[in-house]
Scaffold this motif. Structure first.
Motif, PDB file in Angstrom:
ATOM      1  N   PHE A  12     -18.642  -2.189 -19.633  1.00 12.98           N
ATOM      2  CA  PHE A  12     -17.314  -2.519 -19.131  1.00 12.98           C
ATOM      3  C   PHE A  12     -16.752  -1.219 -18.575  1.00 12.98           C
ATOM      4  O   PHE A  12     -16.434  -0.309 -19.351  1.00 12.98           O
ATOM      5  CB  PHE A  12     -16.415  -3.062 -20.248  1.00 12.98           C
ATOM      6  CG  PHE A  12     -16.848  -4.404 -20.771  1.00 12.98           C
ATOM      7  CD1 PHE A  12     -16.631  -5.548 -20.014  1.00 12.98           C
ATOM      8  CD2 PHE A  12     -17.475  -4.527 -22.000  1.00 12.98           C
ATOM      9  CE1 PHE A  12     -17.023  -6.797 -20.484  1.00 12.98           C
ATOM     10  CE2 PHE A  12     -17.870  -5.767 -22.479  1.00 12.98           C
ATOM     11  CZ  PHE A  12     -17.649  -6.905 -21.716  1.00 12.98           C
ATOM     12  N   LYS A  15     -17.798   2.211 -20.076  1.00  9.82           N
ATOM     13  CA  LYS A  15     -18.214   2.043 -21.476  1.00  9.82           C
ATOM     14  C   LYS A  15     -19.437   1.124 -21.581  1.00  9.82           C
ATOM     15  O   LYS A  15     -19.354  -0.073 -21.267  1.00  9.82           O
ATOM     16  CB  LYS A  15     -17.033   1.443 -22.251  1.00  9.82           C
ATOM     17  CG  LYS A  15     -17.278   1.312 -23.727  1.00  9.82           C
ATOM     18  CD  LYS A  15     -16.048   0.768 -24.411  1.00  9.82           C
ATOM     19  CE  LYS A  15     -16.325   0.481 -25.865  1.00  9.82           C
ATOM     20  NZ  LYS A  15     -15.238  -0.220 -26.511  1.00  9.82           N
ATOM     21  N   VAL A  17     -21.727  -1.132 -23.599  1.00  7.57           N
ATOM     22  CA  VAL A  17     -21.593  -1.832 -24.890  1.00  7.57           C
ATOM     23  C   VAL A  17     -22.921  -2.440 -25.343  1.00  7.57           C
ATOM     24  O   VAL A  17     -23.046  -2.858 -26.498  1.00  7.57           O
ATOM     25  CB  VAL A  17     -20.482  -2.902 -24.855  1.00  7.57           C
ATOM     26  CG1 VAL A  17     -19.134  -2.256 -24.587  1.00  7.57           C
ATOM     27  CG2 VAL A  17     -20.770  -3.977 -23.846  1.00  7.57           C
ATOM     28  N   ARG A  36     -23.235  -4.377 -37.355  1.00  7.72           N
ATOM     29  CA  ARG A  36     -21.865  -4.206 -37.842  1.00  7.72           C
ATOM     30  C   ARG A  36     -20.856  -4.631 -36.767  1.00  7.72           C
ATOM     31  O   ARG A  36     -21.223  -4.872 -35.616  1.00  7.72           O
ATOM     32  CB  ARG A  36     -21.645  -2.774 -38.313  1.00  7.72           C
ATOM     33  CG  ARG A  36     -21.629  -1.764 -37.219  1.00  7.72           C
ATOM     34  CD  ARG A  36     -21.424  -0.371 -37.808  1.00  7.72           C
ATOM     35  NE  ARG A  36     -22.702   0.327 -37.948  1.00  7.72           N
ATOM     36  CZ  ARG A  36     -22.894   1.346 -38.771  1.00  7.72           C
ATOM     37  NH1 ARG A  36     -21.948   1.782 -39.544  1.00  7.72           N
ATOM     38  NH2 ARG A  36     -24.063   1.943 -38.834  1.00  7.72           N
ATOM     39  N   ASN A  37     -19.589  -4.706 -37.146  1.00  6.57           N
ATOM     40  CA  ASN A  37     -18.529  -5.077 -36.210  1.00  6.57           C
ATOM     41  C   ASN A  37     -18.558  -4.151 -34.997  1.00  6.57           C
ATOM     42  O   ASN A  37     -18.669  -2.933 -35.142  1.00  6.57           O
ATOM     43  CB  ASN A  37     -17.144  -4.978 -36.876  1.00  6.57           C
ATOM     44  CG  ASN A  37     -16.938  -6.000 -37.977  1.00  6.57           C
ATOM     45  OD1 ASN A  37     -16.371  -5.704 -39.001  1.00  6.57           O
ATOM     46  ND2 ASN A  37     -17.392  -7.216 -37.779  1.00  6.57           N
ATOM     47  N   GLY A  38     -18.486  -4.759 -33.832  1.00 10.00           N
ATOM     48  CA  GLY A  38     -18.432  -3.962 -32.600  1.00 10.00           C
ATOM     49  C   GLY A  38     -19.785  -3.497 -32.105  1.00 10.00           C
ATOM     50  O   GLY A  38     -19.870  -2.738 -31.135  1.00 10.00           O
ATOM     51  N   ALA A  39     -20.869  -3.957 -32.742  1.00  9.65           N
ATOM     52  CA  ALA A  39     -22.207  -3.470 -32.383  1.00  9.65           C
ATOM     53  C   ALA A  39     -22.648  -3.971 -31.006  1.00  9.65           C
ATOM     54  O   ALA A  39     -23.408  -3.303 -30.306  1.00  9.65           O
ATOM     55  CB  ALA A  39     -23.221  -3.901 -33.435  1.00  9.65           C
ATOM     56  N   GLY A  40     -22.192  -5.151 -30.619  1.00  6.54           N
ATOM     57  CA  GLY A  40     -22.598  -5.708 -29.319  1.00  6.54           C
ATOM     58  C   GLY A  40     -23.192  -7.109 -29.427  1.00  6.54           C
ATOM     59  O   GLY A  40     -23.736  -7.630 -28.451  1.00  6.54           O
ATOM     60  N   LYS A  41     -23.071  -7.751 -30.585  1.00  5.96           N
ATOM     61  CA  LYS A  41     -23.686  -9.075 -30.784  1.00  5.96           C
ATOM     62  C   LYS A  41     -23.062 -10.141 -29.880  1.00  5.96           C
ATOM     63  O   LYS A  41     -23.776 -10.863 -29.187  1.00  5.96           O
ATOM     64  CB  LYS A  41     -23.566  -9.502 -32.258  1.00  5.96           C
ATOM     65  CG  LYS A  41     -24.199  -8.518 -33.224  1.00  5.96           C
ATOM     66  CD  LYS A  41     -24.023  -8.955 -34.654  1.00  5.96           C
ATOM     67  CE  LYS A  41     -22.585  -9.035 -35.102  1.00  5.96           C
ATOM     68  NZ  LYS A  41     -21.847  -7.728 -35.109  1.00  5.96           N
ATOM     69  N   SER A  42     -21.728 -10.212 -29.905  1.00  2.00           N
ATOM     70  CA  SER A  42     -21.072 -11.242 -29.086  1.00  2.00           C
ATOM     71  C   SER A  42     -21.310 -10.992 -27.604  1.00  2.00           C
ATOM     72  O   SER A  42     -21.448 -11.935 -26.820  1.00  2.00           O
ATOM     73  CB  SER A  42     -19.573 -11.290 -29.370  1.00  2.00           C
ATOM     74  OG  SER A  42     -19.367 -11.706 -30.688  1.00  2.00           O
ATOM     75  N   THR A  43     -21.383  -9.723 -27.239  1.00  2.00           N
ATOM     76  CA  THR A  43     -21.692  -9.397 -25.843  1.00  2.00           C
ATOM     77  C   THR A  43     -23.057  -9.973 -25.475  1.00  2.00           C
ATOM     78  O   THR A  43     -23.227 -10.597 -24.427  1.00  2.00           O
ATOM     79  CB  THR A  43     -21.687  -7.860 -25.650  1.00  2.00           C
ATOM     80  OG1 THR A  43     -20.408  -7.369 -26.063  1.00  2.00           O
ATOM     81  CG2 THR A  43     -21.955  -7.475 -24.220  1.00  2.00           C
ATOM     82  N   HIS A 191     -22.375 -12.780 -40.420  1.00  2.00           N
ATOM     83  CA  HIS A 191     -22.229 -11.619 -41.299  1.00  2.00           C
ATOM     84  C   HIS A 191     -22.618 -11.993 -42.726  1.00  2.00           C
ATOM     85  O   HIS A 191     -22.670 -11.119 -43.594  1.00  2.00           O
ATOM     86  CB  HIS A 191     -20.798 -11.085 -41.247  1.00  2.00           C
ATOM     87  CG  HIS A 191     -20.493 -10.378 -39.954  1.00  2.00           C
ATOM     88  ND1 HIS A 191     -21.133  -9.220 -39.583  1.00  2.00           N
ATOM     89  CD2 HIS A 191     -19.652 -10.681 -38.945  1.00  2.00           C
ATOM     90  CE1 HIS A 191     -20.672  -8.824 -38.405  1.00  2.00           C
ATOM     91  NE2 HIS A 191     -19.787  -9.704 -37.998  1.00  2.00           N
ATOM     92  N   ASN A 209     -24.762  -0.259 -30.084  1.00  2.00           N
ATOM     93  CA  ASN A 209     -25.027  -0.843 -28.764  1.00  2.00           C
ATOM     94  C   ASN A 209     -26.496  -0.824 -28.348  1.00  2.00           C
ATOM     95  O   ASN A 209     -26.812  -0.998 -27.168  1.00  2.00           O
ATOM     96  CB  ASN A 209     -24.149  -0.164 -27.691  1.00  2.00           C
ATOM     97  CG  ASN A 209     -22.718  -0.024 -28.166  1.00  2.00           C
ATOM     98  OD1 ASN A 209     -22.235   1.079 -28.404  1.00  2.00           O
ATOM     99  ND2 ASN A 209     -22.043  -1.136 -28.378  1.00  2.00           N
TER     100      ASN A 209
HETATM  101  N1  LIG Z   1     -13.992  -7.254 -22.258  1.00  2.00           N
HETATM  102  C1  LIG Z   1     -14.257  -6.085 -22.848  1.00  2.00           C
HETATM  103  N2  LIG Z   1     -13.822  -4.925 -22.311  1.00  2.00           N
HETATM  104  C2  LIG Z   1     -14.104  -3.735 -22.872  1.00  2.00           C
HETATM  105  N3  LIG Z   1     -14.819  -3.590 -24.008  1.00  2.00           N
HETATM  106  C3  LIG Z   1     -15.277  -4.704 -24.596  1.00  2.00           C
HETATM  107  C4  LIG Z   1     -15.022  -6.015 -24.057  1.00  2.00           C
HETATM  108  N4  LIG Z   1     -15.629  -6.924 -24.864  1.00  2.00           N
HETATM  109  C5  LIG Z   1     -16.205  -6.237 -25.864  1.00  2.00           C
HETATM  110  N5  LIG Z   1     -16.000  -4.912 -25.703  1.00  2.00           N
HETATM  111  C6  LIG Z   1     -16.497  -3.827 -26.572  1.00  2.00           C
HETATM  112  O1  LIG Z   1     -17.898  -3.988 -26.689  1.00  2.00           O
HETATM  113  C7  LIG Z   1     -18.340  -3.604 -27.979  1.00  2.00           C
HETATM  114  C8  LIG Z   1     -19.158  -4.722 -28.583  1.00  2.00           C
HETATM  115  O2  LIG Z   1     -18.302  -5.830 -28.863  1.00  2.00           O
HETATM  116  P1  LIG Z   1     -18.875  -7.195 -29.427  1.00  2.00           P
HETATM  117  O3  LIG Z   1     -17.740  -8.173 -29.442  1.00  2.00           O
HETATM  118  O4  LIG Z   1     -20.095  -7.571 -28.662  1.00  2.00           O
HETATM  119  O5  LIG Z   1     -19.272  -6.776 -30.921  1.00  2.00           O
HETATM  120  P2  LIG Z   1     -19.844  -7.674 -32.102  1.00  2.00           P
HETATM  121  O6  LIG Z   1     -21.132  -7.067 -32.530  1.00  2.00           O
HETATM  122  O7  LIG Z   1     -19.881  -9.107 -31.723  1.00  2.00           O
HETATM  123  O8  LIG Z   1     -18.734  -7.427 -33.240  1.00  2.00           O
HETATM  124  P3  LIG Z   1     -18.180  -8.380 -34.411  1.00  2.00           P
HETATM  125  O9  LIG Z   1     -19.197  -8.348 -35.516  1.00  2.00           O
HETATM  126  O10 LIG Z   1     -16.913  -7.690 -34.810  1.00  2.00           O
HETATM  127  O11 LIG Z   1     -17.927  -9.750 -33.844  1.00  2.00           O
HETATM  128  C9  LIG Z   1     -17.082  -3.247 -28.782  1.00  2.00           C
HETATM  129  O12 LIG Z   1     -16.926  -1.852 -28.770  1.00  2.00           O
HETATM  130  C10 LIG Z   1     -15.956  -3.915 -28.012  1.00  2.00           C
HETATM  131  O13 LIG Z   1     -14.759  -3.183 -28.146  1.00  2.00           O
END
Ligand SMILES: Nc1ncnc2c1ncn2[C@@H]1O[C@H](COP(=O)(O)OP(=O)(O)OP(=O)(O)O)[C@@H](O)[C@H]1O
Length: 253
Positions: A12, A15, A17, A36-43, A191, A209
């Motif tokens: 993004f 950054k 991710v 962990r939270n913020g690792a990039g799974k949902s991405t 989780h 990431n």
């Molecule tokens: N639209 C966006 N713009 C900028 N950064 C983003 C965006 N979406 C996600 N991120 C960043 O990408 C990184 C990965 O986010 P993601 O939601 O994929 O994590 P996750 O592993 O699913 O976390 P969780 O376990 O908390 O759900 C995070 O640092 C988040 O802040």
């Protein structure tokens, strides 16, 4: 169905991710996605479902590269629960699934809907005429899961499907997903390691990431599924955090 990710990255702006994800997975595999939270799974899930476009790399299904927009024929093979479950809350559960069934032109929709909802909502008869807006979080989640399975997808993408489910509903969903497993390639994040332990044949662990592990569950946990949490803690070092003074919270009144 064979899905290949070839050096997929997502940024993004400046950054990054998700960096350089490569893997090949096929029907019958259930990939538990951990990190962990913020690792990039949902991405990753958003990339797998065409909600986001990779900044680099390619996704291929059965050897064919998916372009910017997944072809309709591919979307028909996909069942997905990502981000917040989207339901049309003015409808009843049955009406909503009928709407989904029409999108896929399912032949025997009514029988599928009745059996799926009957399985996932213990009190289905009592709630069948109620609008989804009146459902609790967990009940909505069950309907969202039913909507992903109705058309028997070959690729099942479930981001945190157990969110909001009580212990009985989680058990029903686990049972359902386990029996469906031979029919599909599934990617599931949770989780709650107990759920992943019961479902996954393979694990994809993402940290900072990047992919930190990709392989079979047995390779990861050295043949001992119960040791999944220990193996994960060994792989992911705890985040460094500065010690905070919290005595204002914990001191005796
Ligand atoms: N639209 C966006 N713009 C900028 N950064 C983003 C965006 N979406 C996600 N991120 C960043 O990408 C990184 C990965 O986010 P993601 O939601 O994929 O994590 P996750 O592993 O699913 O976390 P969780 O376990 O908390 O759900 C995070 O640092 C988040 O802040």
């Amino acid at each position: 169905m064979e899905l290949e990710l070839r050096n997929v990255s997502k940024a993004f702006g400046p950054k990054i991710v998700l960096r350089g994800v490569s893997l090949t997975a096929r029907t019958g595999m259930c990939v538990g996605v951990l990190g962990r939270n913020g690792a990039g799974k949902s991405t990753l899930f958003n990339l797998l479902t065409n909600v986001l476009l990779p900044s680099q790399g390619q996704l291929l299904i059965d050897g064919v590269a998916l372009g910017e927009t997944f072809p309709v024929a591919v979307k028909r093979r996909l069942g997905a629960l990502v981000n917040q479950a989207y339901l049309v809350e003015e409808l009843t559960a049955e009406e909503y699934l009928q709407f989904v069934a029409r999108i896929y032109a399912l032949p025997d929709a009514q029988a599928r809907i009745a059996s799926l909802l009957g399985h996932l909502l213990e009190d289905y008869e009592a709630v069948r005429r109620k609008r989804l807006a009146t459902f609790s979080t967990g009940m909505k989640q069950r309907v969202a899961i039913a909507s992903c399975l109705l058309h028997r997808p070959e690729l099942l993408i479930l981001d945190e499907p157990f969110n909001g489910l009580d212990v009985f509903a989680a058990d029903r969903v686990l049972g359902l997903l386990r029996s469906y497993q031979p029919q599909a390639l599934a990617f599931i994040s949770s989780h709650n390691l107990a759920h992943i332990e019961q479902l996954a044949t393979h694990l994809l662990v993402i940290d900072e990431n990047e992919v930190k592990f990709w392989g079979t569950m047995d390779e990861f946990a050295h043949g001992n599924r119960a040791a999944l949490s220990d193996a994960l803690l060994q792989l992911l070092h705890p985040a460094t955090s500065h010690t905070q003074d919290l005595t204002w919270l914990t001191a005796q009144r």
